[in-house]
Write a protein that holds these residues in place. Structure first.
Motif, mmCIF file in Angstrom:
data_model
loop_
_atom_site.group_PDB
_atom_site.id
_atom_site.type_symbol
_atom_site.label_atom_id
_atom_site.label_comp_id
_atom_site.label_asym_id
_atom_site.label_seq_id
_atom_site.Cartn_x
_atom_site.Cartn_y
_atom_site.Cartn_z
ATOM 1 N N LEU A 4 0.541 -1.150 0.153
ATOM 2 C CA LEU A 4 -0.190 -0.119 -0.209
ATOM 3 C C LEU A 4 1.413 1.552 -0.232
ATOM 4 N N VAL A 5 1.104 2.067 -1.043
ATOM 5 C CA VAL A 5 1.590 3.140 -0.960
ATOM 6 C C VAL A 5 1.125 4.497 -0.668
ATOM 7 N N ILE A 6 1.069 5.049 0.246
ATOM 8 C CA ILE A 6 -0.069 6.246 0.975
ATOM 9 C C ILE A 6 1.192 7.520 0.032
ATOM 10 N N GLY A 7 -0.008 8.337 -0.549
ATOM 11 C CA GLY A 7 0.491 9.284 -1.362
ATOM 12 C C GLY A 7 -0.298 9.735 -2.693
ATOM 13 N N SER A 8 -0.253 10.445 -2.846
ATOM 14 C CA SER A 8 -0.788 11.173 -4.409
ATOM 15 C C SER A 8 0.931 11.948 -5.308
ATOM 16 N N GLY A 9 1.435 12.099 -5.162
ATOM 17 C CA GLY A 9 2.445 13.116 -5.865
ATOM 18 C C GLY A 9 3.122 12.141 -6.970
ATOM 19 N N GLY A 10 4.033 12.572 -7.544
ATOM 20 C CA GLY A 10 5.668 12.149 -8.441
ATOM 21 C C GLY A 10 6.069 11.343 -8.301
ATOM 22 N N GLY A 338 2.325 30.820 -12.424
ATOM 23 C CA GLY A 338 2.299 31.042 -11.720
ATOM 24 C C GLY A 338 2.044 30.333 -10.043
ATOM 25 N N TYR A 339 3.228 29.092 -10.502
ATOM 26 C CA TYR A 339 4.059 28.449 -9.384
ATOM 27 C C TYR A 339 5.040 28.618 -9.118
ATOM 28 N N PRO A 340 6.201 28.820 -8.149
ATOM 29 C CA PRO A 340 5.262 28.456 -6.423
ATOM 30 C C PRO A 340 4.573 29.459 -5.836
ATOM 31 N N ALA A 341 4.156 30.472 -6.371
ATOM 32 C CA ALA A 341 2.764 31.497 -5.450
ATOM 33 C C ALA A 341 1.715 31.313 -5.499
ATOM 34 N N ALA A 342 1.435 30.885 -6.721
ATOM 35 C CA ALA A 342 -0.402 30.993 -6.616
ATOM 36 C C ALA A 342 0.327 30.252 -8.562
ATOM 37 N N PRO A 343 -0.031 29.016 -8.174
ATOM 38 C CA PRO A 343 -0.144 28.208 -9.432
ATOM 39 C C PRO A 343 -2.211 28.230 -9.420
ATOM 40 N N ARG A 344 -2.122 27.811 -11.146
ATOM 41 C CA ARG A 344 -3.104 28.206 -11.775
ATOM 42 C C ARG A 344 -3.049 26.514 -12.033
ATOM 43 N N THR A 368 -2.106 15.959 -11.088
ATOM 44 C CA THR A 368 -3.001 15.879 -12.221
ATOM 45 C C THR A 368 -4.432 15.570 -11.218
ATOM 46 N N ALA A 369 -5.784 15.794 -12.267
ATOM 47 C CA ALA A 369 -6.439 14.909 -11.851
ATOM 48 C C ALA A 369 -7.219 14.291 -13.053
ATOM 49 N N ALA A 370 -8.742 13.687 -12.711
ATOM 50 C CA ALA A 370 -9.272 13.188 -13.940
ATOM 51 C C ALA A 370 -10.625 13.380 -13.806
ATOM 52 N N ASP A 371 -10.735 14.466 -13.675
ATOM 53 C CA ASP A 371 -11.917 14.650 -13.171
ATOM 54 C C ASP A 371 -12.981 15.637 -14.267
ATOM 55 N N GLY A 372 -12.756 15.274 -15.768
ATOM 56 C CA GLY A 372 -13.208 16.129 -16.676
ATOM 57 C C GLY A 372 -13.643 15.570 -17.637
ATOM 58 N N ARG A 373 -13.708 14.751 -18.705
ATOM 59 C CA ARG A 373 -13.896 14.200 -19.809
ATOM 60 C C ARG A 373 -13.344 12.879 -20.390
ATOM 61 N N PRO A 374 -14.509 12.169 -19.965
ATOM 62 C CA PRO A 374 -13.517 10.656 -19.970
ATOM 63 C C PRO A 374 -12.231 10.612 -21.052
ATOM 64 N N GLY A 375 -11.091 10.221 -20.268
ATOM 65 C CA GLY A 375 -9.233 10.314 -20.859
ATOM 66 C C GLY A 375 -9.124 11.836 -21.058
ATOM 67 N N ILE A 377 -7.259 14.305 -18.778
ATOM 68 C CA ILE A 377 -6.095 14.810 -17.593
ATOM 69 C C ILE A 377 -6.094 16.176 -17.832
ATOM 70 N N ARG A 378 -6.375 17.074 -16.405
ATOM 71 C CA ARG A 378 -5.824 18.054 -15.930
ATOM 72 C C ARG A 378 -4.827 18.735 -15.002
ATOM 73 N N THR A 379 -4.670 19.594 -15.118
ATOM 74 C CA THR A 379 -3.665 20.199 -14.026
ATOM 75 C C THR A 379 -4.122 19.937 -12.882
ATOM 76 N N ALA A 380 -3.995 20.432 -11.351
ATOM 77 C CA ALA A 380 -4.589 20.043 -9.732
ATOM 78 C C ALA A 380 -3.332 20.686 -9.135
ATOM 79 N N GLY A 381 -2.614 21.090 -9.800
ATOM 80 C CA GLY A 381 -1.538 21.459 -8.538
ATOM 81 C C GLY A 381 -0.413 22.222 -9.491
#
Length: 427
Positions: A4-10, A338-344, A368-375, A377-381
């Motif tokens: 079990l790997v805990i985390g969500s980053g690179g 905008g990273y690191p101050a205020a990333p879009r 990243t996030a996959a909360d849009g259309r199927p397939g 991938i959006r920026t999330a950080g």
């Protein structure tokens, strides 16, 4: 073995990726994971910094080993919670994780251990005038750090005394980083080449991994503010076994002995941030987890069984010898506008398949996030992707990483063009 790997980053994506290829590992579960990690196994939600939640999930998925990636869960005592249920957990317990949770405590441990480091002072809210007086005893290069966790961004390194004084005021007031900055560490700046050394520890033994070098500033030529890291490479041509042995003998071993005397024996991976000064290596910082993005260039170079190494460290019996691939590795971090101050965030990413088609390349998802259309991938950080390449030399790995990075796009994407540039020109 089920891991079990805990985390969500690179970093966690890289760990899950290499663990999924380990002979000792049958399956990998990620929590909470990310869209890239989802291709390797199940991703399940969890409150990653809640020891009871993680321990309960480990029971639910029948994990033989829990690998905790980020520092926040480690400082919160997730390892303690998992071990209390009788399961193996890779990472330090809360008492030892304080080494990263409090920079002032870390510097005190270095003093107790007699480890070479920068001259420093620690100050709390109400001690602003004393902090500014200490700052006035320093010259040329000033370092101001939050005592608490700040996602790799709570550090100001500057030649401007005025900027350093402003940082002291902003941190101690709570304006910049809240409670994390209400105790600060002020250090003399050190100069030289930086080095990252990851060390596997089992409570008694310590085994160094391959050295790496990372790039912390946002812009080419080390311009702009500090970040969590904009790229890295391994091996480091200027660092031989003699340097690693010196760091182990004069820094890592005394630190581990001191932690033991303080009742905080260390298991897991110890990250040593080192400055190679004209008078010898000095410790800049310790982290209690794999460096990010150093993990993404060190772990893929392992030829031996990562799962076995991590399980042995967690069990207190490092035995399996480390073996390394001949290839070099380079990773380039792709960040949001905008990273690191205020990333879009929320922008659609294109070109992932084209990038992954480059020989030797793996694209690790960091934000990243996959909360849009199927397939889709959006920026999330702020740090979104880690484009990592293996090659016969640093130069070849670097060329592959930049070829792949050039195939990826989203509005406002930024990345450094000089990662491993000097090392690559000589290999």
């Amino acid at each position: 073995m089920r891991v079990l790997v805990i985390g969500s980053g690179g970093r966690e994506h890289a760990l899950a990726h290499v663990l999924s290829q380990s002979p000792s590992v049958d399956s990998v579960v990620c929590a909470p994971g990310n869209p890239g990690m989802a291709a390797l196994g199940d991703c399940v939600p969890v409150a990653a910094a809640d020891p009871e939640a993680v321990a309960g999930l480990a029971d639910k998925v029948s994990a033989d080993l829990v690998v905790i990636g980020p520092e926040v869960p480690l400082v919160a005592g997730v390892v303690d919670g998992v071990e209390a249920r009788g399961r193996l957990a890779f990472g330090p317990r809360a008492a030892a994780a304080r080494l990263e949770g409090s920079k002032a405590w870390m510097k005190n441990v270095l003093s107790i251990a007699g480890v070479p480091t920068a001259r420093y002072g620690a100050f709390t809210t109400g001690g602003q005038e004393a902090a500014l007086r200490f700052l006035d005893t320093l010259s040329d290069l000033f370092v101001v750090k939050t005592d608490g966790l700040a996602a790799g961004k709570g550090v100001v390194v500057t030649t401007s005394r005025a900027e350093a004084r402003d940082a002291v005021r902003a941190y101690l007031s709570g304006e910049a980083f809240g409670a994390a900055g209400k105790t600060i560490v002020i250090e003399e700046g050190l100069t030289g080449s930086e080095l990252s050394l990851l060390v596997l520890c089992d409570g008694e033994r310590a085994v160094p991994l391959a050295p790496a070098q990372d790039f912390k500033r946002i812009g080419d030529g080390d311009a702009g503010p500090n970040t969590g890291g904009m790229g890295a490479y391994s091996p480091v041509p200027i660092v031989g076994s003699d340097v690693v042995e010196e760091v182990m003998a004069k820094a890592v071993a005394p630190t581990l002995e001191a932690l033991g005397r303080l009742g905080a024996p260390y298991r897991g991976v110890l990250y040593a941030g080192i400055m190679l000064t004209p008078s010898g290596p000095k410790i800049l910082e310790y982290n209690v987890r794999f460096g990010d993005p150093e993990c993404q260039v060190v772990i893929p170079r392992l030829a031996s069984d990562l799962g076995a190494h991590l399980a042995e460290a967690a069990a207190g019996k490092l035995e399996t010898p480390l073996r390394w691939r001949e290839e070099a590795a380079v990773t380039v971090v792709l960040a949001s506008e905008g990273y690191p101050a205020a990333p879009r965030t929320g922008d659609v990413i294109t070109g992932l398949e084209a990038a992954a088609a480059v020989e030797g390349v793996t694209v690790f998802h960091a934000g990243t996030a996959a909360d849009g259309r199927p397939g889709e991938i959006r920026t999330a950080g702020g740090r979104v992707l880690n484009v990592t390449a293996l090659g016969a030399t640093v130069a070849e790995a670097r060329a592959r990483a930049y070829d792949a990075a050039g195939r990826i796009s989203w509005p406002g994407m930024q990345y450094r063009r000089d990662i491993a540039g000097a090392a690559g020109s000589g290999s």
